[in-house]
Design an enzyme around this catalytic site. Structure first.
Site, PDB file in Angstrom:
ATOM      1  N   ASP A  56       0.836  -1.212   0.000  1.00 45.67           N
ATOM      2  CA  ASP A  56       0.000   0.000   0.000  1.00 45.67           C
ATOM      3  C   ASP A  56       0.870   1.262   0.000  1.00 45.67           C
ATOM      4  OD1 ASP A  56       0.132   1.121   2.976  1.00 45.67           O
ATOM      5  OD2 ASP A  56       0.259  -1.062   2.983  1.00 45.67           O
ATOM      6  N   TYR A 143     -15.320  11.625  -4.809  1.00 44.53           N
ATOM      7  CA  TYR A 143     -14.018  11.400  -5.433  1.00 44.53           C
ATOM      8  C   TYR A 143     -13.269  12.728  -5.593  1.00 44.53           C
ATOM      9  CZ  TYR A 143     -10.737  10.752  -9.265  1.00 44.53           C
ATOM     10  OH  TYR A 143      -9.612  10.770 -10.047  1.00 44.53           O
TER      11      TYR A 143
END
Ligand code: UDP
Length: 325
Positions: A56, A143
């Protein structure tokens, strides 16, 4: 003193835009480490010549940065507008929280440069087009709100800690670069959806709305070839200066209507591509066209493949290359 960055971390380098950018960076002589958790990316999309680390962009990035890097290009993100409205936590955590951890790791390990993938979605419904970087930022979806939040965080890190940073606000990205192209499990973008028809994966396309105040009634978008976008990242990286966060809109400054896009796909593929008109998709502005003046004057950026036919032809070649023989 040599200020040229050499060793770069590319988060999300197994995704569409990240893989094209990583490929161009390797070709330009950079040492590239691709970091991707493969949640939406593909291991076989990591370009040759990159070191690949699966992980990640927060904890794994932090341990990698301890090695010492000259810069980070941060592509890794959640990027589906509809999903961001349904599952906001996935976006606030996956985009904002992760990026804050990345920024903190960069500060801790003295990583001097950052190029961040931002989006035209930070602007929402524009008051005027073409959209300049000075336009008000009023995102209409989660978003866009998360990307804008990260842009603000980067600005503070530049001011407080001397980070040299650039955010690139992409308009509609299209095309492919050889074996690097768009292949999302959940596809929402117009060109790959339209190309699913000649590829045999879809019967017809739906055009969302034909009663917009545009020439043919369908929405108008500004398409930029993914290699032109990747080249803008290289230029932005090389132009960053300590303590400054520059923001660049990236598009061609030319709009193409959804109908025009479908017609271009018909011409390129030689397939009739049946299209039907459907209801408008919520939150779609009628026209989104970028002013890329700043990128052109400050970075010396110039799109080389601004022609929609080229973008569709490259995307189609990529689609065909992935079809079973
Ligand atoms: N669109 C469409 N049919 C589709 C997918 C998209 O008519 O199956 C339209 C969409 O409503 C918008 C334009 O195509 O007007 C571009 O949408 P896309 O999702 O590709 O990019 P966006 O501009 O939303 O980032």
């Amino acid at each position: 003193m040599n200020n040229t960055p050499k060793k770069l971390l590319v988060t999300g380098g197994a995704g569409y835009i990240g893989s094209v950018c990583a490929a161009r960076l390797v070709e330009s002589g950079y040492e590239v480490v691709v970091l991707d958790d493969l949640s939406t990316g593909h291991a076989d999309a990591v370009p040759d010549g990159c070191r690949f680390v699966e992980g990640d962009a927060a904890e794994t990035a932090a341990s990698l940065l301890a090695e010492g890097f000259d810069g980070v290009l941060h592509f890794a993100a959640k990027s589906l507008v509809g999903e961001s409205m349904q599952y906001p936590a996935k976006y606030w955590n996956g985009n904002v929280l992760v990026s804050l951890q990345l920024l903190e790791a960069m500060r801790k390990h003295g990583t001097p440069r950052l190029v961040f993938s931002s989006t035209a979605a930070v602007y929402g419904q524009p008051d005027e087009v073409p959209i300049a970087e000075s336009a008000p930022t009023r995102p209409t979806n989660t978003y866009g709100a998360t990307k804008l939040a990260i842009d603000h965080a980067i600005t503070s890190y530049a001011a407080a800690h001397g980070l040299a940073a650039a955010s690139l606000r992409y308009f509609n990205v299209a095309g492919a670069y050889g074996r690097f192209g768009e292949r999302h499990t959940t596809e929402t973008h117009l060109i790959p959806i339209v190309l699913q028809v000649p590829a045999g994966d879809r019967q017809q396309v739906q055009i969302y709305g034909d009663d917009y105040p545009t020439e043919d009634g369908t929405c108008v978008r500004d398409y930029i070839h993914v290699t032109d976008l990747a080249d803008a990242h290289l230029l932005a990286l090389e132009h960053t200066t300590p303590g400054a966060h520059r923001i660049y809109n990236l598009g061609n400054g030319t709009g193409f209507s959804n109908k025009h896009v479908v017609d271009t796909c018909r011409a390129v593929t030689g397939h009739p591509i049946p299209a039907v008109t459907a209801d408008r998709r919520g939150g779609d502005p009628a026209v989104l066209v970028a002013s890329s003046e700043r990128a052109r004057t400050e970075l010396g950026w110039k799109p080389e493949r601004a022609n929609l036919d080229d973008m569709v032809a490259d995307a189609w070649a990529f689609t065909q290359s992935r079809q079973p023989a």
